[in-house]
Design a protein around this motif. Sequence first.
Motif, short mmCIF file in Angstrom:
data_model
loop_
_atom_site.label_atom_id
_atom_site.label_comp_id
_atom_site.label_asym_id
_atom_site.label_seq_id
_atom_site.Cartn_x
_atom_site.Cartn_y
_atom_site.Cartn_z
N ALA A 44 10.49 10.07 -24.68
CA ALA A 44 10.48 8.44 -24.89
C ALA A 44 11.62 7.64 -25.02
CB ALA A 44 9.46 8.49 -26.45
N THR A 45 12.63 8.31 -25.71
CA THR A 45 13.83 7.73 -25.51
C THR A 45 14.54 7.33 -24.22
OG1 THR A 45 14.91 10.02 -25.96
CG2 THR A 45 14.66 8.76 -27.90
N LEU A 46 14.27 8.18 -23.48
CA LEU A 46 14.95 7.88 -22.26
C LEU A 46 14.13 7.23 -21.39
CD1 LEU A 46 16.45 11.67 -21.29
CD2 LEU A 46 17.54 9.63 -22.00
N VAL A 86 18.49 3.28 -26.62
CA VAL A 86 18.97 4.77 -26.39
C VAL A 86 20.25 5.04 -27.39
CG1 VAL A 86 20.64 4.24 -24.77
CG2 VAL A 86 19.55 6.29 -24.67
N GLY A 87 20.29 6.41 -27.46
CA GLY A 87 21.34 6.98 -28.58
C GLY A 87 22.55 7.35 -27.66
N GLU A 88 23.19 6.33 -27.37
CA GLU A 88 24.25 6.59 -26.54
C GLU A 88 25.46 5.64 -26.95
OE1 GLU A 88 24.79 7.60 -22.18
OE2 GLU A 88 23.78 5.41 -21.96
N ALA A 92 23.82 19.40 -25.39
CA ALA A 92 23.19 19.98 -26.42
C ALA A 92 21.76 20.16 -26.21
CB ALA A 92 23.58 19.30 -27.69
N LYS A 93 21.27 19.18 -25.61
CA LYS A 93 19.87 19.39 -25.39
C LYS A 93 19.39 20.50 -24.70
CE LYS A 93 17.38 15.33 -24.04
NZ LYS A 93 16.94 14.41 -23.28
N TYR A 94 20.29 20.83 -23.67
CA TYR A 94 19.73 22.34 -23.00
C TYR A 94 20.17 23.61 -23.92
CZ TYR A 94 19.11 25.70 -19.45
OH TYR A 94 18.49 26.85 -18.85
N SER A 124 11.43 13.60 -36.46
CA SER A 124 12.48 14.20 -35.90
C SER A 124 12.73 13.65 -34.48
CB SER A 124 12.16 15.74 -35.64
OG SER A 124 12.52 16.52 -37.19
N TRP A 125 14.03 14.03 -33.95
CA TRP A 125 14.42 13.84 -32.47
C TRP A 125 13.30 14.22 -31.42
CZ3 TRP A 125 17.56 16.90 -28.78
CH2 TRP A 125 17.51 16.02 -27.72
N VAL A 126 12.81 13.45 -30.42
CA VAL A 126 11.96 13.67 -29.83
C VAL A 126 11.96 15.23 -29.05
CG1 VAL A 126 11.32 11.07 -29.36
CG2 VAL A 126 12.99 12.46 -27.93
N SER A 172 20.82 12.82 -39.40
CA SER A 172 19.37 12.77 -38.25
C SER A 172 19.35 11.39 -37.43
CB SER A 172 18.41 12.68 -39.46
OG SER A 172 17.13 12.05 -39.11
N ASN A 173 18.67 12.12 -36.50
CA ASN A 173 18.05 11.33 -35.60
C ASN A 173 16.64 11.33 -35.52
OD1 ASN A 173 17.23 9.82 -33.06
ND2 ASN A 173 18.28 11.08 -31.59
N PRO A 174 15.77 10.29 -35.76
CA PRO A 174 16.12 8.87 -35.80
C PRO A 174 16.55 8.34 -37.44
CG PRO A 174 13.83 9.30 -36.11
CD PRO A 174 14.31 10.63 -35.95
N SER A 181 28.73 14.43 -26.49
CA SER A 181 28.11 13.40 -26.01
C SER A 181 28.51 12.20 -27.09
CB SER A 181 26.50 13.41 -26.13
OG SER A 181 26.15 14.20 -24.91
N LYS A 182 28.16 12.31 -28.61
CA LYS A 182 28.26 11.26 -29.42
C LYS A 182 29.62 11.11 -30.02
CE LYS A 182 23.83 11.88 -28.89
NZ LYS A 182 22.80 11.21 -28.25
N THR A 183 30.45 12.34 -30.41
CA THR A 183 31.77 12.11 -30.92
C THR A 183 32.57 11.74 -29.94
OG1 THR A 183 31.24 14.08 -32.24
CG2 THR A 183 33.42 13.43 -32.23
N VAL A 215 9.71 1.92 -36.27
CA VAL A 215 10.64 1.85 -34.76
C VAL A 215 11.80 2.44 -35.21
CG1 VAL A 215 8.96 0.32 -33.99
CG2 VAL A 215 11.13 -0.55 -35.15
N ARG A 216 12.55 2.91 -34.17
CA ARG A 216 14.03 3.20 -34.23
C ARG A 216 14.72 2.19 -33.55
NH1 ARG A 216 16.76 8.25 -30.95
NH2 ARG A 216 17.00 6.51 -29.33
N LEU A 217 15.59 1.73 -34.19
CA LEU A 217 16.92 0.81 -33.30
C LEU A 217 18.23 1.85 -33.37
CD1 LEU A 217 19.05 -0.69 -35.15
CD2 LEU A 217 16.93 -2.00 -35.69
N1 GLU Z 1 19.41 11.39 -28.02
C1 GLU Z 1 19.57 9.92 -27.62
C2 GLU Z 1 18.34 9.37 -28.16
O1 GLU Z 1 17.53 9.72 -29.10
C3 GLU Z 1 19.78 10.26 -26.04
C4 GLU Z 1 18.42 10.24 -25.10
C5 GLU Z 1 17.94 11.34 -25.48
O2 GLU Z 1 18.50 12.54 -25.02
O3 GLU Z 1 17.00 11.58 -25.92
O4 GLU Z 1 18.19 8.22 -27.86
#
Ligand code: GLU
Length: 379
Positions: free
Chosen positions: A16-18, A39-41, A101-103, A125-127, A171-173, A232-234, A356-358
Motif C-alpha cells: 500500500a505504501t508503494l 512514502v517513507g523515504e 532491509a525489506k529483503y 505495523s508496517w505493511v 515504529s512505522n507507522p 535507506s533511512k539513516t 491514516v499515516r502521513l
Molecule cells: N518503508 C517506507 C514506507 O513505509 C517505504 C516504502 C516501503 O518499502 O514500504 O513508506
Amino acid sequence: MIQRGANRIEVVQPSATLRVSTMAKELAREGRDVVDMSVGEPDFPTPDFIIEAAYRAMKEGKVFYTPTRGVPELTEAIAEKLRKENGIDVTPDNIIVTPGAKYAIFEAMMCLLQEGDEVLLLDPSWVSYEACILMAGARPIWVPHEEGFEDAPIEDYVTGNTKLIVVNTPSNPLGVVYPREFLKKVRDVAVDNDLLVMSDEIYEKIIFEGSHHSLAAMDGMLERTITVNGFSKTYSMTGWRLGYAAAPEWIVKLMNRMQSHSVSHPTSFVQYAGVAALKGSQDFIEDVVREFKARRDMIMEKLDELGIKYAPPKGAFYIFMDVARDSMEFCEEFLKKEYVALTPGAAFGVAYRSWVRLSYATSRERIAEFLKRLERFLK
Ligand code: GLU
Ligand code: PMP
C-alpha cells in the motif's frame, strides 16, 4: 487461459505504501501540484562521501560477484557497529547483507516460518511484515496496543504455535519509540516461551524523545533475535537497496542458502558504499534529525489546533492520526480533491480503519502547503 498464480502470492495485496506513492507520482507527472506525504523515504540526498565510495569501488573494478553474505569489509563494519552502538555481541559470522532491509525480513521469514506457525504483530505495523508472514505460509496474529501506543499485551496472545514476535522501534507507522519496560516484557515473553524475535531497528537514529534499545542486547536474547537494519533511512539510500540482518549463525546460514538461490547478494559497489557510510563521519545525522523534529513539531501544532488525535511521534518520520472516518475513502477523496497523498491506516493492521499515516519526509514548505490543504479539506 490459465490466470491464477500460486497461493503464496495470491494471498497478499501490492504494498500500500508503494502503491499510494506511485499514484502520487503519476498525478504529478500529469502536471498536478501533488503534496506527497505518503512514502517513507528521506528527501535528503545521499551524502557525497558515500556516492564517492561507490564510484571509487566501480573504478577499482569491484563490479563482480561478491560472497553471497556480503563482502568481508562490510560484514565486519556492521558487526563492529552493532557491538559498539547497540551492545549486540556479534561477529561477522552473524551478519548477512541484503538488498534492502525489506529483503532481510522476507528472507528471514521464508527461512523460519511455515504453515501452522503464528507470528505476533503489533497492530498497527508496517505493511510488509504481514505480507511476508503470509507468503511464508504462516499466520499473523494482531496484538492491539494499549492506550497511548507504548505497550501491548503480547503475553495474552502466545499459543503453542507462536514462533516469532516482530517489534519495530522506532515504529512505522506510529512514530512510537517503545520504552525499555515494554521491550523488557517482549524479552521476558520470548525467553519464557522460547520464541524468536525480529527486531527491526531501521529508524534507530531518527529519535526526538526517549532512547533506542536493541532487543538482542538484552539478557538471553542474542540466541533468539534477528536484528534487521539498513541504510535507506539513516543515510538516505532508499534506491541503493542495502540492508542487513544480524542473527544466530544457524539462521544466517539458512538465509544465506536462500540468498544464494535468489538475489545472490546486494550490488557489489553498493556494499562498498555501505562500508563508507558506516565508517565515515556521522555528524550529518544530527542535522537530519533536527530538521525532522522541526517538521514534526510544525505538524503537531496544527493537528492539536484542529483537534486531531494521533500517536506520540517520538521517532521515525511518520504521524499516525485518527481522521474519524473510513481511511480508504478519506485518502482517496483527499488525493482527488486536494492532491494530497496519505496512506490509509487500514493497510497497517486491523483496528485502525479510521486512521491514516502521513510521512513528513518532505520540505517544510510542502508541509505548510499540506496543512493548508488539510484544514481546507476538513472544513
Ligand atoms: N518503508 C517506507 C514506507 O513505509 C517505504 C516504502 C516501503 O518499502 O514500504 O513508506
Ligand atoms: N522496515 C521498516 C519499518 C520500514 O519502514 C522500511 C521502509 N522502507 C523497511 C524496513 C525497508 O527498508 P529498505 O528495504 O529500504 O531497507
